[in-house]
Motif scaffolding. Structure first.
Motif, PDB file in Angstrom:
ATOM      1  N   PRO A 290       7.689   4.581  13.189  1.00  0.00           N
ATOM      2  CA  PRO A 290       7.575   4.167  14.596  1.00  0.00           C
ATOM      3  C   PRO A 290       6.392   4.785  15.317  1.00  0.00           C
ATOM      4  CG  PRO A 290       9.451   5.644  14.285  1.00  0.00           C
ATOM      5  CD  PRO A 290       8.964   5.267  12.923  1.00  0.00           C
ATOM      6  N   GLN A 291       6.012   6.005  14.949  1.00  0.00           N
ATOM      7  CA  GLN A 291       4.874   6.625  15.619  1.00  0.00           C
ATOM      8  C   GLN A 291       3.554   5.981  15.207  1.00  0.00           C
ATOM      9  OE1 GLN A 291       5.710  10.732  14.660  1.00  0.00           O
ATOM     10  NE2 GLN A 291       6.745  11.074  16.605  1.00  0.00           N
ATOM     11  N   LEU A 292       3.425   5.595  13.953  1.00  0.00           N
ATOM     12  CA  LEU A 292       2.240   4.849  13.540  1.00  0.00           C
ATOM     13  C   LEU A 292       2.229   3.480  14.209  1.00  0.00           C
ATOM     14  CD1 LEU A 292      -0.303   4.348  11.910  1.00  0.00           C
ATOM     15  CD2 LEU A 292       1.141   3.793   9.923  1.00  0.00           C
ATOM     16  N   ALA A 293       3.397   2.856  14.314  1.00  0.00           N
ATOM     17  CA  ALA A 293       3.478   1.557  14.995  1.00  0.00           C
ATOM     18  C   ALA A 293       3.005   1.666  16.433  1.00  0.00           C
ATOM     19  CB  ALA A 293       4.912   1.041  14.943  1.00  0.00           C
ATOM     20  N   ALA A 294       3.462   2.702  17.133  1.00  0.00           N
ATOM     21  CA  ALA A 294       3.046   2.898  18.522  1.00  0.00           C
ATOM     22  C   ALA A 294       1.550   3.158  18.614  1.00  0.00           C
ATOM     23  CB  ALA A 294       3.830   4.058  19.132  1.00  0.00           C
TER      24      ALA A 294
ATOM     25  N   GLU B 157       1.536  13.780  15.375  1.00  0.00           N
ATOM     26  CA  GLU B 157       0.444  13.098  16.060  1.00  0.00           C
ATOM     27  C   GLU B 157      -0.750  12.884  15.131  1.00  0.00           C
ATOM     28  OE1 GLU B 157      -2.363  13.434  20.083  1.00  0.00           O
ATOM     29  OE2 GLU B 157      -0.993  15.079  19.537  1.00  0.00           O
ATOM     30  N   ARG B 158      -1.200  13.938  14.447  1.00  0.00           N
ATOM     31  CA  ARG B 158      -2.338  13.772  13.559  1.00  0.00           C
ATOM     32  C   ARG B 158      -1.985  12.881  12.377  1.00  0.00           C
ATOM     33  NH1 ARG B 158      -4.421  18.761  10.647  1.00  0.00           N
ATOM     34  NH2 ARG B 158      -5.170  19.478  12.672  1.00  0.00           N
ATOM     35  N   THR B 159      -0.770  12.979  11.885  1.00  0.00           N
ATOM     36  CA  THR B 159      -0.359  12.116  10.774  1.00  0.00           C
ATOM     37  C   THR B 159      -0.479  10.653  11.166  1.00  0.00           C
ATOM     38  OG1 THR B 159       1.146  13.796   9.907  1.00  0.00           O
ATOM     39  CG2 THR B 159       1.536  11.523   9.224  1.00  0.00           C
ATOM     40  N   ALA B 160      -0.039  10.312  12.370  1.00  0.00           N
ATOM     41  CA  ALA B 160      -0.137   8.925  12.832  1.00  0.00           C
ATOM     42  C   ALA B 160      -1.581   8.500  13.030  1.00  0.00           C
ATOM     43  CB  ALA B 160       0.649   8.755  14.129  1.00  0.00           C
ATOM     44  N   LEU B 161      -2.394   9.363  13.620  1.00  0.00           N
ATOM     45  CA  LEU B 161      -3.799   9.020  13.860  1.00  0.00           C
ATOM     46  C   LEU B 161      -4.566   8.860  12.553  1.00  0.00           C
ATOM     47  CD1 LEU B 161      -4.571  11.358  16.902  1.00  0.00           C
ATOM     48  CD2 LEU B 161      -4.449   8.853  16.921  1.00  0.00           C
ATOM     49  N   ASP B 162      -4.313   9.739  11.584  1.00  0.00           N
ATOM     50  CA  ASP B 162      -4.983   9.623  10.287  1.00  0.00           C
ATOM     51  C   ASP B 162      -4.567   8.347   9.563  1.00  0.00           C
ATOM     52  OD1 ASP B 162      -6.369  11.940  10.691  1.00  0.00           O
ATOM     53  OD2 ASP B 162      -5.356  13.112   9.136  1.00  0.00           O
ATOM     54  N   SER B 163      -3.290   8.021   9.646  1.00  0.00           N
ATOM     55  CA  SER B 163      -2.815   6.794   8.990  1.00  0.00           C
ATOM     56  C   SER B 163      -3.428   5.558   9.649  1.00  0.00           C
ATOM     57  CB  SER B 163      -1.290   6.723   9.047  1.00  0.00           C
ATOM     58  OG  SER B 163      -0.715   7.776   8.306  1.00  0.00           O
TER      59      SER B 163
ATOM     60  N   ILE C  11       0.861  -1.181   0.000  1.00  0.00           N
ATOM     61  CA  ILE C  11       0.000   0.000   0.000  1.00  0.00           C
ATOM     62  C   ILE C  11       0.896   1.229   0.000  1.00  0.00           C
ATOM     63  CG2 ILE C  11      -1.882   1.225   1.138  1.00  0.00           C
ATOM     64  CD1 ILE C  11      -2.197  -1.369   2.899  1.00  0.00           C
ATOM     65  N   PHE C  12       0.715   2.101  -0.974  1.00  0.00           N
ATOM     66  CA  PHE C  12       1.432   3.376  -1.016  1.00  0.00           C
ATOM     67  C   PHE C  12       0.434   4.459  -0.599  1.00  0.00           C
ATOM     68  CE2 PHE C  12       3.377   0.587  -4.152  1.00  0.00           C
ATOM     69  CZ  PHE C  12       4.723   0.653  -3.794  1.00  0.00           C
ATOM     70  N   LEU C  13       0.702   5.132   0.511  1.00  0.00           N
ATOM     71  CA  LEU C  13      -0.243   6.091   1.085  1.00  0.00           C
ATOM     72  C   LEU C  13       0.323   7.501   1.026  1.00  0.00           C
ATOM     73  CD1 LEU C  13      -2.893   6.581   2.690  1.00  0.00           C
ATOM     74  CD2 LEU C  13      -1.526   6.265   4.776  1.00  0.00           C
ATOM     75  N   GLU C  14      -0.468   8.437   0.488  1.00  0.00           N
ATOM     76  CA  GLU C  14      -0.072   9.840   0.476  1.00  0.00           C
ATOM     77  C   GLU C  14      -0.592  10.504   1.748  1.00  0.00           C
ATOM     78  OE1 GLU C  14       0.660  11.176  -4.028  1.00  0.00           O
ATOM     79  OE2 GLU C  14      -1.453  11.203  -3.449  1.00  0.00           O
ATOM     80  N   SER C  15       0.334  10.826   2.625  1.00  0.00           N
ATOM     81  CA  SER C  15      -0.018  11.353   3.936  1.00  0.00           C
ATOM     82  C   SER C  15       1.023  12.369   4.375  1.00  0.00           C
ATOM     83  CB  SER C  15      -0.090  10.193   4.941  1.00  0.00           C
ATOM     84  OG  SER C  15      -0.329  10.635   6.246  1.00  0.00           O
ATOM     85  N   PRO C  16       0.610  13.438   5.091  1.00  0.00           N
ATOM     86  CA  PRO C  16      -0.732  13.789   5.551  1.00  0.00           C
ATOM     87  C   PRO C  16      -1.572  14.415   4.450  1.00  0.00           C
ATOM     88  CG  PRO C  16       0.818  15.462   6.238  1.00  0.00           C
ATOM     89  CD  PRO C  16       1.634  14.368   5.602  1.00  0.00           C
TER      90      PRO C  16
END
Length: 486
Positions: free
Chosen positions: A196-200, A158-164, A134-139
């Protein structure tokens, strides 16, 4: 024509029809399988050769009230049953650069554009050989991703991780047949924060283990400003790019946790001390001393005159205070037939209306031009300077995740020296000593293993490992997700 010859010709025609049918894109053969969300199935991609796997793309809304939607491109694994293969989310860095333009069409995706940006060429080292990707364009605000709330463009980690995370939850509901597959997150550069932040976030919020989360892999990972900044100037000095004067000058005068190579012109902050002024002078001196080299991969030439791509790679500007010029060029690939100016062709290709229609992209009423890195996202400078080492020590290393940190050894932006420096602070127990690993009877890099983490270099690779050493990058990644020794 006698009967025997007629039989031979008839058999040949049957075989030819069978070969042609077998070579048709699988995307035309799986319509019924994906009937429930067929609007995301890529029916036919302009200029693409036939492929034996399905692809999907479109938008997933991560915030209904704000109208915030992320664009993705999902490439199924090139195996008999892709639902049995792992699923990998790939994130490019920036912050604010596209994983579709970077990851999918420049590095580890199934295609590269030709020099005119009209046709797509097959990438023999695509990571979908071993995994769904999956290739995701974020944020939101990056690539085709958008928001209807302008305040959303001021964002951070923080928002980037939550949105992902919200994207992943909805993605696996859409593609429920892949939900039980082993899931990995991989990326490079500023994805040293994203991954790592998305992983957490997954470990914290996915309480019912709906995501079969197995591990992370990050290349040339921007992790800790002080370590990565020092690693950069140390790399420049030890690789004969700068003088003793500028190196020792930066060491003496620069606060590498908040300035040094990372101070950018756009901050607009007045210099408050003599040391800061001197630090700037030494950084300027080091820039002049390096000259017009390719700082992403120091042993190759630059793409001369690539004005379109010269404005896109913001991470290099942030790290080196360099206004985009010759240093903005991406590195040459090691194969002789590679186009060093690929960013230009990617931008041309993704801005073709028929391509956007095929990808179900740019569907809002206000059409806009796709760019590799966003000029409208205002990403938190404080987050960019923050350290994610605590995410490893407090969360990831205490989990059961497998962790791979890898580094192309000719990168001078986030070089191997910085990665080795911050990894050393983790104080991990070595379970396998430093050693070479081989591919095609050549040293492909070096590897050492710790309790919960593997660190590997990729010999001859620059900042974007899958881009500059595609075969070695695929070998490294394939061994990681299969949990095999290099």
């Amino acid at each position: 024509m006698d009967s025997s010859l007629r039989s031979i010709v008839g058999l040949s025609l049957i075989c030819l029809v069978a070969i042609v049918a077998a070579d048709r894109p699988l995307i035309r053969q799986v319509t019924n399988r994906y009937r429930k969300f067929n609007d995301h199935l890529i029916q036919e991609l302009p200029g693409a050769p036939p492929v034996p796997f399905a692809m999907h793309s479109g938008y997933v809304t991560v915030d209904e009230a704000a109208g915030r939607a992320l664009f993705y491109w999902f490439v199924e694994a090139e195996v008999a049953d892709p639902t049995t293969a792992p699923v990998t989310l790939w994130l490019n860095g920036g912050p604010g650069c596209s994983s579709v333009g970077g990851g999918a069409l420049s590095e580890l995706g199934p295609f590269y554009p030709d020099k005119e940006g009209k046709a797509l060429l097959t990438n023999p080292y695509s990571w979908n050989k071993v995994s769904n990707v999956i290739f995701l364009e974020s944020p939101a605000g990056v690539g085709f991703s958008y928001t209807n709330t302008s305040a959303d463009l001021i964002t951070g980690d923080e928002r980037t991780a939550l949105d992902s995370y919200e994207f992943l939850v909805k993605f696996f509901k859409m593609y429920e047949e892949f939900a039980k597959a082993p899931f990995y997150i991989a990326g490079e550069s500023y994805a040293g924060h994203y991954v790592p932040q998305l992983a957490a976030t997954i470990l914290k919020l996915d309480t019912d283990s709906a995501i079969n989360f197995q591990g992370i892999a990050v290349g040339n990972a921007w992790t800790d400003a002080s370590h990565d900044n020092f690693g950069a100037i140390f790399y420049w000095w030890t690789h004969a790019l700068i003088s003793d004067t500028s190196f020792y000058g930066m060491v003496k005068t620069c606060n590498l946790s908040s300035s040094g190579p990372l101070r950018e012109y756009q901050q607009g902050r007045l210099k408050s001390s003599r040391a800061e002024l001197q630090c700037d002078d030494y950084i300027d001196l080091s820039t002049k001393e390096m000259g017009d080299i390719n700082i992403y991969e120091i042993y190759v030439d630059v793409c001369v005159g690539a004005s379109a791509q010269a404005e896109t790679k913001h991470f290099a500007k942030q790290l080196n205070r360099l206004r985009r010029g010759a240093l903005g060029a991406l590195p040459l690939k090691t194969s002789a037939n590679y186009d060093p100016c690929i960013d230009n062709e990617v931008e041309v290709y993704l801005n073709r209306p028929e391509v956007q229609e095929a990808l179900h992209a740019n569907v809002t009423g206000l059409k806009y031009r796709w760019t590799d890195c966003s000029d409208i996202v205002d990403y938190s400078y404080e987050d960019l300077l923050s350290s994610v080492i605590p995410v490893y020590t407090d969360i990831l290393l205490k989990s059961k995740l497998r962790i791979l940190i890898f580094s192309g050894d000719t990168d001078a932006i986030v070089p191997v020296t910085g990665s080795r420096s911050w990894i050393r602070t983790l104080d991990l127990k070595i379970v396998e000593d430093w050693r070479p690993y081989y591919l095609n009877q050549q040293v492909a890099g070096y590897v050492t293993k710790f309790d919960n983490m593997t660190f590997a270099t990729v010999r001859g690779a620059g900042h974007m490992v899958p881009y500059t050493q595609p075969e070695r990058g695929l070998y490294l990644f394939g061994n990681f997700i299969s949990d095999s020794a290099l």
